[in-house]
Design a protein around this motif. Structure first.
Motif, mmCIF file in Angstrom:
data_model
loop_
_atom_site.group_PDB
_atom_site.id
_atom_site.type_symbol
_atom_site.label_atom_id
_atom_site.label_comp_id
_atom_site.label_asym_id
_atom_site.label_seq_id
_atom_site.Cartn_x
_atom_site.Cartn_y
_atom_site.Cartn_z
ATOM 1 N N SER A 35 -16.665 -7.909 2.364
ATOM 2 C CA SER A 35 -17.854 -7.158 2.205
ATOM 3 C C SER A 35 -18.072 -7.037 0.535
ATOM 4 N N HIS A 36 -16.993 -6.624 0.053
ATOM 5 C CA HIS A 36 -16.659 -6.050 -1.358
ATOM 6 C C HIS A 36 -17.665 -6.900 -2.257
ATOM 7 N N GLY A 37 -17.696 -8.080 -2.127
ATOM 8 C CA GLY A 37 -18.329 -9.048 -3.199
ATOM 9 C C GLY A 37 -19.830 -8.754 -3.088
ATOM 10 N N PRO A 61 -11.851 2.558 -7.612
ATOM 11 C CA PRO A 61 -10.769 3.189 -6.948
ATOM 12 C C PRO A 61 -9.514 2.635 -7.052
ATOM 13 N N VAL A 62 -8.423 3.041 -6.383
ATOM 14 C CA VAL A 62 -7.467 2.374 -5.990
ATOM 15 C C VAL A 62 -7.647 1.570 -4.515
ATOM 16 N N GLY A 63 -7.561 0.321 -4.308
ATOM 17 C CA GLY A 63 -7.912 -0.284 -3.122
ATOM 18 C C GLY A 63 -8.010 -1.840 -3.549
ATOM 19 N N CYS A 64 -8.741 -2.463 -2.585
ATOM 20 C CA CYS A 64 -9.088 -3.723 -2.887
ATOM 21 C C CYS A 64 -9.960 -3.872 -3.989
ATOM 22 N N SER A 65 -10.928 -3.030 -4.405
ATOM 23 C CA SER A 65 -11.838 -3.158 -5.375
ATOM 24 C C SER A 65 -11.411 -2.310 -6.477
ATOM 25 N N ALA A 80 -7.345 7.288 -10.416
ATOM 26 C CA ALA A 80 -5.977 7.468 -9.372
ATOM 27 C C ALA A 80 -6.311 7.123 -7.977
ATOM 28 N N HIS A 81 -5.755 7.153 -7.006
ATOM 29 C CA HIS A 81 -6.129 6.804 -5.436
ATOM 30 C C HIS A 81 -7.014 8.123 -5.097
ATOM 31 N N GLY A 82 -8.224 7.880 -4.797
ATOM 32 C CA GLY A 82 -8.825 9.084 -4.153
ATOM 33 C C GLY A 82 -9.451 9.834 -5.363
ATOM 34 N N GLN A 104 -15.831 3.474 -3.844
ATOM 35 C CA GLN A 104 -14.478 3.807 -3.165
ATOM 36 C C GLN A 104 -14.342 3.101 -1.721
ATOM 37 N N GLY A 105 -13.183 2.741 -1.139
ATOM 38 C CA GLY A 105 -12.759 2.331 0.094
ATOM 39 C C GLY A 105 -12.654 3.611 1.021
ATOM 40 N N ASP A 106 -12.474 3.236 2.147
ATOM 41 C CA ASP A 106 -12.509 4.160 3.529
ATOM 42 C C ASP A 106 -11.007 5.009 3.097
ATOM 43 N N GLY A 107 -9.841 4.420 2.818
ATOM 44 C CA GLY A 107 -8.704 4.800 2.715
ATOM 45 C C GLY A 107 -8.756 5.868 1.350
ATOM 46 N N ASP A 108 -9.253 5.407 0.661
ATOM 47 C CA ASP A 108 -9.338 6.199 -0.894
ATOM 48 C C ASP A 108 -10.337 7.335 -0.683
ATOM 49 N N LEU A 109 -11.412 7.064 -0.125
ATOM 50 C CA LEU A 109 -12.428 8.386 0.114
ATOM 51 C C LEU A 109 -12.323 9.133 1.203
ATOM 52 N N ASN A 133 -16.668 0.991 3.816
ATOM 53 C CA ASN A 133 -15.739 1.410 4.930
ATOM 54 C C ASN A 133 -15.556 0.232 5.972
ATOM 55 N N ASN A 134 -14.214 -0.444 5.925
ATOM 56 C CA ASN A 134 -13.744 -1.433 6.512
ATOM 57 C C ASN A 134 -12.913 -1.252 7.674
ATOM 58 N N ALA A 135 -12.819 0.402 8.054
ATOM 59 C CA ALA A 135 -11.951 0.754 8.895
ATOM 60 C C ALA A 135 -10.397 0.404 8.740
ATOM 61 N N ILE A 136 -9.910 -0.009 7.661
ATOM 62 C CA ILE A 136 -8.649 -0.273 7.490
ATOM 63 C C ILE A 136 -8.324 -0.349 5.875
ATOM 64 N N TYR A 137 -7.000 -0.215 5.792
ATOM 65 C CA TYR A 137 -6.372 -0.150 4.366
ATOM 66 C C TYR A 137 -6.193 -1.696 3.984
ATOM 67 N N GLY A 138 -7.208 -2.540 3.212
ATOM 68 C CA GLY A 138 -7.200 -3.559 3.072
ATOM 69 C C GLY A 138 -6.133 -3.943 2.074
ATOM 70 N N MET A 139 -6.139 -3.432 0.888
ATOM 71 C CA MET A 139 -5.291 -3.861 -0.039
ATOM 72 C C MET A 139 -3.763 -3.739 0.060
ATOM 73 N N THR A 140 -3.247 -2.739 0.995
ATOM 74 C CA THR A 140 -1.592 -2.554 1.163
ATOM 75 C C THR A 140 -1.548 -3.207 2.359
ATOM 76 N N GLY A 141 -2.287 -4.147 2.894
ATOM 77 C CA GLY A 141 -1.843 -5.059 4.181
ATOM 78 C C GLY A 141 -2.237 -4.523 5.417
HETATM 79 C C1 TPP Z 1 -0.735 7.883 -4.608
HETATM 80 C C2 TPP Z 1 -1.122 6.596 -4.203
HETATM 81 N N1 TPP Z 1 -0.530 6.279 -2.820
HETATM 82 C C3 TPP Z 1 -0.704 4.881 -2.219
HETATM 83 C C4 TPP Z 1 -0.965 3.970 -2.847
HETATM 84 C C5 TPP Z 1 -0.906 2.600 -2.207
HETATM 85 N N2 TPP Z 1 -2.417 2.184 -1.878
HETATM 86 C C6 TPP Z 1 -3.141 1.372 -2.533
HETATM 87 S S1 TPP Z 1 -4.677 0.910 -1.825
HETATM 88 C C7 TPP Z 1 -4.495 2.062 -0.671
HETATM 89 C C8 TPP Z 1 -5.313 1.905 0.493
HETATM 90 C C9 TPP Z 1 -6.717 1.364 0.118
HETATM 91 O O1 TPP Z 1 -7.603 1.288 1.312
HETATM 92 P P1 TPP Z 1 -9.125 1.654 1.124
HETATM 93 O O2 TPP Z 1 -9.280 2.700 0.165
HETATM 94 O O3 TPP Z 1 -9.795 1.374 2.529
HETATM 95 O O4 TPP Z 1 -9.571 0.157 0.268
HETATM 96 P P2 TPP Z 1 -9.875 -1.325 0.762
HETATM 97 O O5 TPP Z 1 -8.484 -2.132 0.065
HETATM 98 O O6 TPP Z 1 -9.711 -1.360 2.231
HETATM 99 O O7 TPP Z 1 -10.873 -1.895 0.189
HETATM 100 C C10 TPP Z 1 -3.015 2.484 -0.975
HETATM 101 C C11 TPP Z 1 -2.744 3.509 0.415
HETATM 102 C C12 TPP Z 1 -1.351 4.306 -4.327
HETATM 103 N N3 TPP Z 1 -1.869 3.375 -4.987
HETATM 104 N N4 TPP Z 1 -1.365 5.511 -4.823
#
Ligand code: TPP
Ligand code: SF4
Ligand code: MG
Lengths: 269, 358
Positions: A35-37, A61-65, A80-82, A104-109, A133-141
């Protein structure tokens, strides 16, 4: 089809749709079906249609996007993340006449950055927040996110999310709608043409709110992560409709202006 | 002659920021530096210069607000004390990685943990050797007076923008809290957007048709290594050009105190007492802790019979002193910890016991 036929079709008067001029030519790194695209495309179209490209600053953010800056042709800061809402707070306060949005993604936000988004919204920062919000951490697997549904299998909940072990899924958008600094809080999706159109309208409205200094506009896009969910894109859309939409119902949660500061004076008078 | 005032070190940081044309301050309360933000809120610079002052929800947020503002080419800063400075480390690493100019003031207190609110120099290693993740440095200035609290704000911004690097003013609770006479700097107007574009337009994010991107991310290791090399060159350049230090009564000295910040003031008193007893001791005070005045200390230090590093910690700078003199001269250490300030007597006594009477 011959070249001649192609040229015929591509005549300017035949154009019914074209890629936003704000979308750069870089090939997107997103998985097919993600859905990001689509969400990026909508942001690009809105900024282009409002004619505010050179006044807009995006925070990725930090995440797939994280690489959103490779695709939308405005100035960007990579946070930085969040922490995107903290960056956006400073940018908007230092440049009050510019347009500032976070993505931002759901993990990030909702997890690592919960404090920053809640406080930015509570201060009523005059920014646009896009929440995928994709209900998961996409980027980290594909690990569990705060938004992961109970029973949903992820890399860190291989037997399904369990409330005793993992807590409840978080409806952070409902929380944010409670905050007096927000003016517009809505939950949308991008899995059908109709949904895409609605989300685009919501994003446009959010940017116009910023122009009118109404407060924080917050748009959740309930999204698919077919790679993280380990199903194909079509099944992912269906799964989202059948399950995520039930827990995260679509629609506006708030559409007004931020609270009037005057109404808060009575408590110490 | 600038305006003379009797002020606290922390108050002076606030006043100097307004006068230096700072665009934004973002902070979170912590003893012993809360007066910085309190003074700003009383002064209301937003009415005077348009400076933004914001109380953030945490030090994590305030340093990331600094990142956002610095990315716009604005003059932005924060201040905190040790536990808060620890929380900022990820942000400072990002600022260093993205090559952003900013100023961070650390009015340090004793640790570890919640520790004490009393003065300490136990953040020397955290400030000078990195603190956050990755290969980076920040410029570190160590004031030893309220006057230098004033002077170093503008200096820190000059250096931060010259090299596009975070500059840290590493002070301590004693200098933050003490009142002294200070000659304030003259007012410098805040830069206009046009001036910022001229100065930083090729990288800053003010909104443009340039697609400027501020990021510390690079997934291609070959390019990332080049970035590390570029940073390394910058640190070498800074080490060559920006070393600052003070020598006191070193011409005839046989012994040398090395001390920064508050401790350097104590050592000056100890020197006076020592010289009454006929002990010829001088002081070498690093003003920049990064870059450390290694070469200058080597030249001076190798002429001494002995050197004593005097610190309010368990011995954090002493290794840099030993490295500077390449261990060719005995280097001893005298420290007090946990928020205790050493007295001039005990410093002198340590000098006599550890070096003079040896
Ligand atoms: C301080 C810190 N902790 C952990 C990470 C590893 N990390 C990168 S992306 C991510 C989660 C991203 O999930 P989300 O925000 O839902 O984005 P999505 O990829 O699902 O779009 C994590 C834990 C990081 N980069 N920095
Ligand atoms: S892992 Fe998920 S969120 Fe990331 S690009 Fe693939 S589908 Fe999208
Ligand atoms: Mg996610």
């Amino acid at each position: 089809m011959t070249d001649q036929e192609l040229k015929e079709i591509m005549k300017p008067e035949n154009i019914v749709y074209k890629k936003s001029g704000l979308l750069r030519d870089n090939i997107m790194h997103y998985c097919p079906g993600c859905s990001h695209g689509v969400t990026h495309k909508l942001i690009a179209e809105v900024i282009e249609e409002l004619g505010i490209k050179e006044q807009t600053i995006g925070i990725s953010p930090v995440g797939c996007s994280v690489f959103a800056y490779n695709y939308i042709d405005v100035d960007w800061q990579e946070a930085a993340h969040g922490r995107a809402p903290a960056l956006a707070t400073a940018v908007k306060r230092l440049l009050p006449d510019k347009y500032v949005f976070t993505y931002q993604g759901d993990g990030d936000l909702a997890s690592i950055g919960a404090a920053e988004i809640l406080h930015a919204c509570n201060r009523g920062e005059n920014i646009v927040c896009i929440f995928v919000n994709n209900a998961i951490y996409g980027m980290t697997g594909g690990q569990m996110a705060p938004t992961t549904l109970v029973g949903m299998k992820t890399a860190t909940t291989p037997y399904g999310r369990n409330v005793d072990r993992n807590g409840y899924p978080m409806k952070i958008t409902e929380l944010i709608a409670q905050l007096p600094g927000t003016c517009y809080v809505t939950r949308q999706s991008v899995e059908t043409p109709a949904a895409v159109r609605k989300t685009k309208q919501a994003i446009k409205k959010a940017f116009l709110n910023q122009k009118e200094k109404k407060g924080t506009s917050f748009i959740e896009v309930v999204s698919t992560c077919n790679s993280g969910w380990k199903i194909d894109p079509i099944k992912a859309n269906k799964w989202m409709q059948d399950h995520l939409f039930k827990f995260y119902p679509l629609g506006d949660l708030k559409d007004s202006v931020k609270d009037d500061p005057e109404s808060y004076k009575q408590y110490i008078e | 002659m600038g305006e003379l005032r009797l002020m606290k070190g922390n108050e002076v940081i606030a006043e100097a920021a307004i006068r230096a044309g700072v665009d934004g301050y973002f902070g979170y309360p912590i003893t012993p530096q809360s007066e910085v933000m309190e003074t700003l809120m009383i002064r209301k610079p937003w009415e005077e210069t348009g400076m933004v002052v914001l109380q953030a929800e945490s030090e994590v947020a305030s340093i990331n607000m600094v990142y956002g503002g610095a990315s716009c080419g604005k003059k932005v800063m924060t201040s905190s004390s040790s536990p808060g400075y620890s929380l900022m480390q990820e942000g400072i690493s990002y600022l260093a990685g993205a090559e952003l100019p900013c100023v961070v003031v650390n009015v340090s207190r004793g640790g570890p943990g919640l520790g004490t609110i009393q003065p300490s120099q136990a953040d020397y290693l955290q400030v000078t050797k990195g603190g956050g993740h990755g290969d980076y440095h920040v410029i570190a200035l160590a004031p030893n007076s309220v006057q230098e609290m004033n002077d170093f704000v503008a200096l820190a911004f000059d250096l931060a923008f010259k090299y596009r690097i975070p500059a840290v003013i590493l002070s301590d609770g004693a200098i933050g809290q003490m009142m002294e006479k200070v000659e304030l700097s003259d007012f410098v107007p805040r830069r206009t957007e046009e001036q910022i574009r001229k100065e930083c337009g090729d990288w800053c994010t003010l909104g443009s048709n340039r697609h400027n991107v501020v990021t510390s991310l690079e997934l291609d290791s070959t390019i990332m290594e080049e970035r590390n090399v570029k940073l390394l060159k910058k640190y070498e350049e800074i080490s060559k050009n920006e070393v600052r230090y003070e020598e006191y009564m070193t011409e005839d000295a046989e012994y040398l105190f090395v001390a920064f910040g508050s401790c350097s003031r104590i050592c000056k008193k100890s020197i006076e007492m020592a010289r009454e007893k006929g002990i010829k001791v001088g002081l070498f005070r690093p003003i920049t802790l990064f870059p450390f005045p290694t070469q200058q200390l080597k030249v001076l230090g190798q002429k001494m019979k002995g050197i004593m590093s005097v610190e309010m910690n368990v011995g954090q700078m002493v290794d840099d002193v030993r490295l500077a003199v390449e261990c060719k001269v005995p280097v001893e250490f005298k420290g007090r910890y946990g928020g205790i300030i050493p007295s001039p007597d005990e410093v002198l006594q340590a000098l006599e016991e550890k070096l003079v009477r040896k």
